[in-house]
Design a protein around this motif. Sequence first.
Motif, mmCIF file in Angstrom:
data_model
loop_
_atom_site.group_PDB
_atom_site.id
_atom_site.type_symbol
_atom_site.label_atom_id
_atom_site.label_comp_id
_atom_site.label_asym_id
_atom_site.label_seq_id
_atom_site.Cartn_x
_atom_site.Cartn_y
_atom_site.Cartn_z
ATOM 1 N N GLY A 133 0.797 -1.220 0.000
ATOM 2 C CA GLY A 133 0.000 0.000 0.000
ATOM 3 C C GLY A 133 0.829 1.269 0.000
ATOM 4 O O GLY A 133 2.063 1.247 -0.068
ATOM 5 N N ASP A 134 0.133 2.388 0.060
ATOM 6 C CA ASP A 134 0.742 3.710 -0.009
ATOM 7 C C ASP A 134 1.877 3.931 0.984
ATOM 8 O O ASP A 134 2.918 4.461 0.644
ATOM 9 C CB ASP A 134 -0.329 4.773 0.252
ATOM 10 C CG ASP A 134 -0.697 5.511 -1.011
ATOM 11 O OD1 ASP A 134 -0.089 5.225 -2.053
ATOM 12 O OD2 ASP A 134 -1.589 6.358 -0.934
ATOM 13 N N ALA A 135 1.660 3.539 2.213
ATOM 14 C CA ALA A 135 2.657 3.792 3.259
ATOM 15 C C ALA A 135 3.885 2.913 3.117
ATOM 16 O O ALA A 135 4.933 3.207 3.674
ATOM 17 C CB ALA A 135 2.033 3.597 4.636
ATOM 18 N N GLY A 136 3.770 1.823 2.383
ATOM 19 C CA GLY A 136 4.894 0.899 2.266
ATOM 20 C C GLY A 136 5.018 0.041 3.505
ATOM 21 O O GLY A 136 4.182 0.076 4.390
ATOM 22 N N ALA A 137 6.078 -0.718 3.551
ATOM 23 C CA ALA A 137 6.260 -1.664 4.647
ATOM 24 C C ALA A 137 7.036 -1.023 5.787
ATOM 25 O O ALA A 137 8.220 -0.756 5.676
ATOM 26 C CB ALA A 137 6.991 -2.901 4.148
#
Length: 140
Positions: free
Chosen positions: A22-26
């Motif tokens: 998703g947008d925030a990343g891992a």
Amino acid sequence: MRRRATITLHWLTATLLLFVLGDAGATAWLAWLYAASGLAMCALALVFGLMSGPGPKLEGAFRMGHPWLHRGLYLLIGWGAVALLAETVARPLPGPSARVLLLTLLAVALIHAIFNLWRHTALGDGALRRMTPRSLHHIL
């Protein structure tokens, strides 16, 4: 017990994959959680074997390829999990990045889902019942 663990890990890994990509990343904790879930799923399959089967109505190349495609899917889950962990601890693996592996896994998982929808509807072999909790079987 094995069925419940496999189903839980299947849906948890799929959900966490979406969050990781998703947008925030891992974030570090999300990467560890995804890796733990994916590797636990792979470990269950290694110790107890795959829970999947081609079903009696699947024929031809699909029937022959079915177990090998599932093994490939599990391999991709494990490789992506290890690559993500390696990048999280700043020791990336040689080869494709974790993001590339996980995007590939997402594409393969979507094809896998469409295939199982086809099996469930066109062949009527109950493929969706295998990996959905029993509490949801009444809507299938």
